[in-house]
Design a protein around this motif. Structure first.
Motif, short mmCIF file in Angstrom:
data_model
loop_
_atom_site.label_atom_id
_atom_site.label_comp_id
_atom_site.label_asym_id
_atom_site.label_seq_id
_atom_site.Cartn_x
_atom_site.Cartn_y
_atom_site.Cartn_z
N CYS A 254 49.23 25.12 11.34
CA CYS A 254 47.79 25.04 11.49
C CYS A 254 47.14 25.69 10.27
CB CYS A 254 47.33 25.74 12.76
SG CYS A 254 45.59 25.40 13.16
N GLY A 274 47.24 28.28 20.99
CA GLY A 274 48.19 27.28 20.52
C GLY A 274 49.57 27.82 20.28
N TYR A 277 50.71 29.70 24.49
CA TYR A 277 50.69 29.08 25.81
C TYR A 277 52.07 28.50 26.09
CZ TYR A 277 50.78 24.13 24.48
OH TYR A 277 51.18 22.90 24.02
N GLN A 278 52.45 28.45 27.35
CA GLN A 278 53.76 27.94 27.74
C GLN A 278 54.87 28.79 27.09
OE1 GLN A 278 54.27 25.31 29.79
NE2 GLN A 278 56.44 24.95 29.53
N SER A 282 56.58 24.60 23.61
CA SER A 282 55.93 23.30 23.48
C SER A 282 56.27 22.74 22.12
CB SER A 282 54.41 23.45 23.62
OG SER A 282 53.75 22.27 23.22
N ILE A 284 54.49 21.12 20.18
CA ILE A 284 53.38 21.22 19.25
C ILE A 284 52.75 22.61 19.29
CG2 ILE A 284 52.77 18.80 18.90
CD1 ILE A 284 50.96 18.93 21.34
N SER A 285 53.54 23.60 19.70
CA SER A 285 53.09 24.98 19.63
C SER A 285 52.82 25.38 18.18
CB SER A 285 54.18 25.89 20.22
OG SER A 285 53.86 27.24 20.08
N SER A 436 48.30 21.95 18.99
CA SER A 436 48.77 21.97 20.37
C SER A 436 47.89 21.15 21.30
CB SER A 436 48.83 23.42 20.86
OG SER A 436 49.27 24.28 19.84
N ARG A 438 46.47 18.01 23.06
CA ARG A 438 46.92 16.65 23.35
C ARG A 438 46.11 16.09 24.51
NH1 ARG A 438 52.97 14.44 25.27
NH2 ARG A 438 52.41 12.23 25.27
#
Length: 475
Positions: A254, A274, A277-278, A282, A284-285, A436, A438
């Motif tokens: 990013c 971003g 999370y999770q 992920s 696309i972290s 992140s 989507r």
């Protein structure tokens, strides 16, 4: 003792005698036992899907839509139950789990709409005198039986991104969910079993990779869609002539330009979301934060403050931001990569800690580019900050990866946004937010080692259908 949950073979619940245990990711205690597929079960599922090709293809578009709309209604009725399943089997914080159920609903709702919009085109063939009197048109036809293999990190929505387009397109399928997180997929199967899909239209088979090998290799399968890690390239090599879609992750960058076009507090908030999370699990972290030198001094302290405010703990607690990673092996690997980078000279901005599989956020700066933490996908709650002197240097640094799934860019300059879209070697470029982000209707997939093909309902339907041409000559 409660009987093991059935798998679904040719659309019907089935007990096999073999079982898999599913564990609560937070407590480590056994949460459920499910029936597991053996080689015979996989063979019967493939045969059933192959035999169901014509019936699924003949199912009217409105009937496919009705199946998907039934699923939407049932997901909404069972929203909290499904969220609690995610929280247990994947360690997903309950607020995020509810968000994933909402995305499950969105994905099936989008699929319901697309089911009646699968069209073709009229083609002008009279491009020269020799084609005078010829007319052409195309339609999309389902490829046939599909096999789907999904990972642990989004047990509902990654399944949805294969199942909803398959139903909309008229493709029977066999799904192998992750052995660690099969409960969500089995819940979806139970709801599909309530519908009027043709016999054999779907099977959902928890099993190990060895048992699932025919889903990759069997010639009766027309398409393989796999979401996971680098093993996907081996699966493609073994797949023979079938169509293959692969989503294999990334280490997303990013970029924050000298003028990011947003208040720095907002940018810091989105970067922290971003990245963590999770628990960073992920594809696309945010892993690499690339800052223009003019903004770094002001933004880094805000990012540090935001990261330190994140609450890690029991995913069932309403105020938890970060839950555990999926297993001890993953925690060991993440921790090892972090300390390897620190030993190589990386600076620690926020120091994480570990308790069993819970890892609190790490934020590092100036990680050497030869470190695995920089080159590979960490898939954990770790992010890195680096600074560059120009926007073009930021683009070069973002492209310095063998992955290319999505990238984020904060900039106020339209020319910089367009240059990023032109130059970033990724499947998607998100301007004004983190990679992140989507939306389930958009095309999603990568380049380079991030995979081939696209998901996002309409784009997945294109992957699951073939173009069939009709030419008519005037009498």
């Amino acid at each position: 003792m409660t009987a093991p949950r059935p798998l679904y073979l040719a659309g019907r619940p089935q007990a096999t005698g073999a079982t898999l245990e599913v564990f609560d990711t937070w407590s480590g205690e056994r949460a459920a036992v499910v029936n597991a597929a053996d080689a015979d079960t996989v063979e019967r599922a493939i045969a059933a899907a192959h035999d169901a090709r014509d019936a699924m293809a003949a199912l009217a578009p409105y009937a496919r839509r009705d199946v998907l709309e039934h699923c939407v209604r049932r997901f909404l009725e069972r929203r909290e139950e499904l969220a609690q399943l995610l929280c247990t089997e994947a360690g997903k914080p309950i607020r995020d789990a509810r968000g994933e159920v909402d995305r499950l609903v969105d994905t099936f709702r989008i699929g319901a709409g697309e089911a009646t919009r699968i069209g073709g085109e009229v083609i002008e063939l009279q491009v020269s005198a020799r084609a005078r009197g010829y007319r052409g048109m195309t339609r999309r036809v389902p490829v046939g039986a599909c096999s789907f293999i999904t990972p642990f990190n989004f047990p509902l929505n990654l399944v949805a991104h294969k199942v909803a387009p398959a139903v909309a397109a008229g493709c029977p399928f066999v799904l192998k969910p992750s052995e660690r997180t099969p409960l969500g997929a089995l819940a979806i199967a139970g709801i599909l079993a309530e519908t009027d899909l043709p016999p054999g239209a779907f099977s959902v088979l928890p099993c190990n990779a060895a048992v699932a090998a025919p889903l990759v290799e069997d010639a009766r399968i027309a398409m393989l869609s796999f979401t996971g890690g680098p093993v996907g390239w081996d699966l493609r090599a073994r797949a023979g002539r079938k169509k293959v879609t692969l989503e294999l992750g990334g280490n997303a960058a990013c970029i924050v330009d000298a003028d990011p076009g947003r208040p720095l507090e907002h940018v810091a908030h989105r970067l922290a979301f971003g990245a963590y999370y999770q628990s960073g699990q992920s594809c696309i972290s945010v892993q690499r934060v690339i800052l223009h030198r003019d903004v770094a001094a002001a933004l880094v302290p805000l990012l540090v403050q935001r990261v330190r405010s994140l609450r890690a703990g029991n995913p069932h607690d309403e105020d938890t931001d970060i839950g555990p990673v999926i297993d001890t092996a993953s925690a060991d690997r993440i921790e090892g990569w972090v300390h390897e980078a620190i030993d190589a000279g990386a600076r620690v901005l926020v120091e994480g800690r570990r308790e069993r599989t819970l890892i609190t956020p790490w934020l590092l700066a100036d990680v050497p580019r030869e470190c695995r933490l920089y080159r590979e996908e960490v898939f954990g709650p770790v992010a890195m900050v680096e600074t560059v002197d120009s926007f073009d240097a930021a683009l070069d640094r973002a492209n310095d990866s063998r992955y290319g799934l999505q990238a984020g860019v904060f900039t106020a300059r339209l020319d910089h946004a367009m240059r990023a879209w032109e130059r970033l070697d990724a499947g998607g470029v998100v301007v004004g937010d983190v990679p992140s982000m989507r939306v389930d209707a958009m095309p999603y997939g990568g380049v380079k080692d991030s995979g081939i093909g696209r998901e996002g309902v309409r784009y997945a339907i294109e992957e699951m259908t073939d173009t069939r041409l009709l030419v008519i000559r005037d009498p």
